[in-house]
Design a protein around this motif. Sequence first.
Motif, PDB file in Angstrom:
ATOM      1  N   VAL A   1      77.731  71.181  85.855  1.00 47.34           N
ATOM      2  CA  VAL A   1      76.682  70.168  85.780  1.00 47.34           C
ATOM      3  C   VAL A   1      75.498  70.784  85.049  1.00 47.34           C
ATOM      4  O   VAL A   1      75.021  71.860  85.403  1.00 47.34           O
ATOM      5  CB  VAL A   1      76.250  69.691  87.180  1.00 47.34           C
ATOM      6  CG1 VAL A   1      75.108  68.674  87.067  1.00 47.34           C
ATOM      7  CG2 VAL A   1      77.422  69.089  87.926  1.00 47.34           C
ATOM      8  N   ARG A   2      75.027  70.110  84.032  1.00 51.74           N
ATOM      9  CA  ARG A   2      73.869  70.570  83.270  1.00 51.74           C
ATOM     10  C   ARG A   2      72.774  69.526  83.375  1.00 51.74           C
ATOM     11  O   ARG A   2      73.029  68.332  83.178  1.00 51.74           O
ATOM     12  CB  ARG A   2      74.246  70.790  81.800  1.00 51.74           C
ATOM     13  CG  ARG A   2      73.099  71.271  80.917  1.00 51.74           C
ATOM     14  CD  ARG A   2      73.551  71.327  79.471  1.00 51.74           C
ATOM     15  NE  ARG A   2      72.452  71.704  78.585  1.00 51.74           N
ATOM     16  CZ  ARG A   2      72.409  71.426  77.297  1.00 51.74           C
ATOM     17  NH1 ARG A   2      73.419  70.755  76.721  1.00 51.74           N
ATOM     18  NH2 ARG A   2      71.380  71.794  76.567  1.00 51.74           N
ATOM     19  N   THR A   3      71.557  69.943  83.680  1.00 53.81           N
ATOM     20  CA  THR A   3      70.432  69.012  83.759  1.00 53.81           C
ATOM     21  C   THR A   3      69.456  69.282  82.626  1.00 53.81           C
ATOM     22  O   THR A   3      69.133  70.430  82.315  1.00 53.81           O
ATOM     23  CB  THR A   3      69.695  69.122  85.110  1.00 53.81           C
ATOM     24  OG1 THR A   3      69.204  70.456  85.283  1.00 53.81           O
ATOM     25  CG2 THR A   3      70.618  68.772  86.261  1.00 53.81           C
ATOM     26  N   VAL A   4      68.992  68.193  82.021  1.00 55.09           N
ATOM     27  CA  VAL A   4      68.054  68.251  80.904  1.00 55.09           C
ATOM     28  C   VAL A   4      67.007  67.161  81.125  1.00 55.09           C
ATOM     29  O   VAL A   4      67.352  66.046  81.534  1.00 55.09           O
ATOM     30  CB  VAL A   4      68.778  68.030  79.556  1.00 55.09           C
ATOM     31  CG1 VAL A   4      67.777  68.018  78.415  1.00 55.09           C
ATOM     32  CG2 VAL A   4      69.835  69.097  79.325  1.00 55.09           C
TER      33      VAL A   4
ATOM     34  N   SER B   1      83.754  70.158  79.249  1.00 54.65           N
ATOM     35  CA  SER B   1      83.505  70.731  80.574  1.00 54.65           C
ATOM     36  C   SER B   1      82.221  70.271  81.246  1.00 54.65           C
ATOM     37  O   SER B   1      82.026  70.522  82.431  1.00 54.65           O
ATOM     38  CB  SER B   1      83.473  72.259  80.475  1.00 54.65           C
ATOM     39  OG  SER B   1      82.369  72.694  79.701  1.00 54.65           O
ATOM     40  N   THR B   2      81.330  69.586  80.517  1.00 51.80           N
ATOM     41  CA  THR B   2      79.975  69.369  81.038  1.00 51.80           C
ATOM     42  C   THR B   2      79.729  67.943  81.513  1.00 51.80           C
ATOM     43  O   THR B   2      80.040  66.976  80.817  1.00 51.80           O
ATOM     44  CB  THR B   2      78.926  69.708  79.958  1.00 51.80           C
ATOM     45  OG1 THR B   2      79.128  71.054  79.518  1.00 51.80           O
ATOM     46  CG2 THR B   2      77.518  69.576  80.506  1.00 51.80           C
ATOM     47  N   ILE B   3      79.140  67.835  82.706  1.00 50.19           N
ATOM     48  CA  ILE B   3      78.536  66.595  83.195  1.00 50.19           C
ATOM     49  C   ILE B   3      77.042  66.744  82.941  1.00 50.19           C
ATOM     50  O   ILE B   3      76.391  67.632  83.500  1.00 50.19           O
ATOM     51  CB  ILE B   3      78.797  66.374  84.692  1.00 50.19           C
ATOM     52  CG1 ILE B   3      80.296  66.278  84.978  1.00 50.19           C
ATOM     53  CG2 ILE B   3      78.073  65.115  85.183  1.00 50.19           C
ATOM     54  CD1 ILE B   3      80.631  66.327  86.463  1.00 50.19           C
ATOM     55  N   LEU B   4      76.496  65.908  82.075  1.00 47.54           N
ATOM     56  CA  LEU B   4      75.084  66.010  81.698  1.00 47.54           C
ATOM     57  C   LEU B   4      74.271  64.978  82.465  1.00 47.54           C
ATOM     58  O   LEU B   4      74.602  63.788  82.478  1.00 47.54           O
ATOM     59  CB  LEU B   4      74.927  65.785  80.199  1.00 47.54           C
ATOM     60  CG  LEU B   4      73.501  65.913  79.631  1.00 47.54           C
ATOM     61  CD1 LEU B   4      73.000  67.347  79.749  1.00 47.54           C
ATOM     62  CD2 LEU B   4      73.466  65.444  78.172  1.00 47.54           C
ATOM     63  N   THR B   5      73.187  65.425  83.099  1.00 44.11           N
ATOM     64  CA  THR B   5      72.310  64.522  83.837  1.00 44.11           C
ATOM     65  C   THR B   5      70.888  65.054  83.739  1.00 44.11           C
ATOM     66  O   THR B   5      70.618  65.965  82.950  1.00 44.11           O
ATOM     67  CB  THR B   5      72.783  64.363  85.295  1.00 44.11           C
ATOM     68  OG1 THR B   5      71.984  63.380  85.962  1.00 44.11           O
ATOM     69  CG2 THR B   5      72.735  65.664  86.066  1.00 44.11           C
ATOM     70  N   GLU B   6      69.974  64.490  84.507  1.00 43.20           N
ATOM     71  CA  GLU B   6      68.588  64.950  84.455  1.00 43.20           C
ATOM     72  C   GLU B   6      68.142  65.484  85.804  1.00 43.20           C
ATOM     73  O   GLU B   6      68.602  65.022  86.851  1.00 43.20           O
ATOM     74  CB  GLU B   6      67.651  63.821  84.010  1.00 43.20           C
ATOM     75  CG  GLU B   6      67.558  62.647  84.959  1.00 43.20           C
ATOM     76  CD  GLU B   6      66.514  61.618  84.523  1.00 43.20           C
ATOM     77  OE1 GLU B   6      65.447  62.034  84.031  1.00 43.20           O
ATOM     78  OE2 GLU B   6      66.768  60.415  84.692  1.00 43.20           O
ATOM     79  N   PRO B   7      67.254  66.493  85.817  1.00 39.01           N
ATOM     80  CA  PRO B   7      66.701  66.962  87.092  1.00 39.01           C
ATOM     81  C   PRO B   7      65.892  65.845  87.727  1.00 39.01           C
ATOM     82  O   PRO B   7      65.254  65.046  87.047  1.00 39.01           O
ATOM     83  CB  PRO B   7      65.810  68.134  86.680  1.00 39.01           C
ATOM     84  CG  PRO B   7      65.455  67.875  85.250  1.00 39.01           C
ATOM     85  CD  PRO B   7      66.647  67.172  84.660  1.00 39.01           C
TER      86      PRO B   7
END
Length: 413
Positions: A147-150, A119-125
């Motif tokens: 969308v999850r930002t790390v 379910s997750t689209i991982l990206t960076e802030p």
Amino acid sequence: MGDPLDRDAALALDMADPLRAKRAQFALPEGVVYMNGNSLGAAPVAAASGMDRAVCVEWARDLIGSWNLHGWIRAPQRVGASIARLIGAAPDEVVVADTTSVNLFKLLVAACTHRSGRSTILTEPGNFPTDLYIAQGVAATLPGRTVRTVTADRLSEAIDDDTAVVLLTHVHYRTGAMHDMAAITAAAHARGALVLWDLSHSVGALPVDMNGCDVDLAVGCGYKYLNGGPGAPAFLYVAKRLQDQLASPLSGWMGHGTPFAFDDDYVPAQGISRFLCGTPPVLGLAALEAGVAVFDDVSPADLLAKSRALSDHFIEMVEARCAGQGLTLISPRDASRRGSHVSFAHADAYALCQALIARGVVGDFRAPDAIRFGFTPLYLGFEDIWRAVDTLATVLEERAWDRQDYKVRAAVT
């Protein structure tokens, strides 16, 4: 402290530069030090004649016959194959189409659908805004996606069994910080995720190796270091091993297996062509083709060496000449972790940028406080760097930026 690089030394470096002859292939204004090729590349001399032929001969004289006679219909694949050489891809893994944003949407949806149990689209802030906006739009369109930002230092460890796709820009648009493409791609694959790289601030300035890093998907724009002109069409890359497994959500007729059969039902083309959508922008492709052709005899090693040398000298000179003037380096100091632009923070960065432009040194501003300087190896030289830093030092020493008209924000910064 004296200048780390005086003007005579700069001129000597220019004379020894293996890329020095490339400058003559660009139509640059006299007296301007153009350090904004990371945002809009300079016009290749050949672009005007290429577009003139496309308009006056191919369009005006040969009319619709030019789709076959002059190969308009295959231009997306032809120019894509030329770009492939610059990113370490096979000729049939790259196609020119649409815009970077549209290509991001197509490939993100395709990747998420292919990893349907995740379910997750991982990206960076702080990623380039259009990348974040498109990711948010995809998540809002596909049920159950988020969308999850790390932060960059935690990215690899944050990839888990729910990550469908990792979306990153190879070189950060504001700071110039460069991700380790091979390491992050390997970390994603170890957890079963796909990776989509945005190459917009890399291609044409730095060697990139899609196949060597086992990259799944990538996009990039044509108007920065590729010098394709404002609004130039973008490109996308799909690894051959994935091409016939992924489905584009924009099933336009140019992505059909037999578009001129005019069937009612969509059947995707084989290979990279299935990621086309609408009619190719022929005039834009003519300009982009001229921009990409400038790289035909350019060594990737020479490109990288000059990019690093220019930016290293610039940082050293700025910190020597402009010490105590409120500038703070926000780009990585280590050239191996940096793309081909350098950013300094300043409390009045926007006004400072305008003052420099008024004196013929063209960089740009990125909110909230960064002034960026791009290093385009094909047409920027060491004497240009000397002139730019000399001008910057003068503007700061004289506080020439402290004028109200320089502080009024234009629509484009």
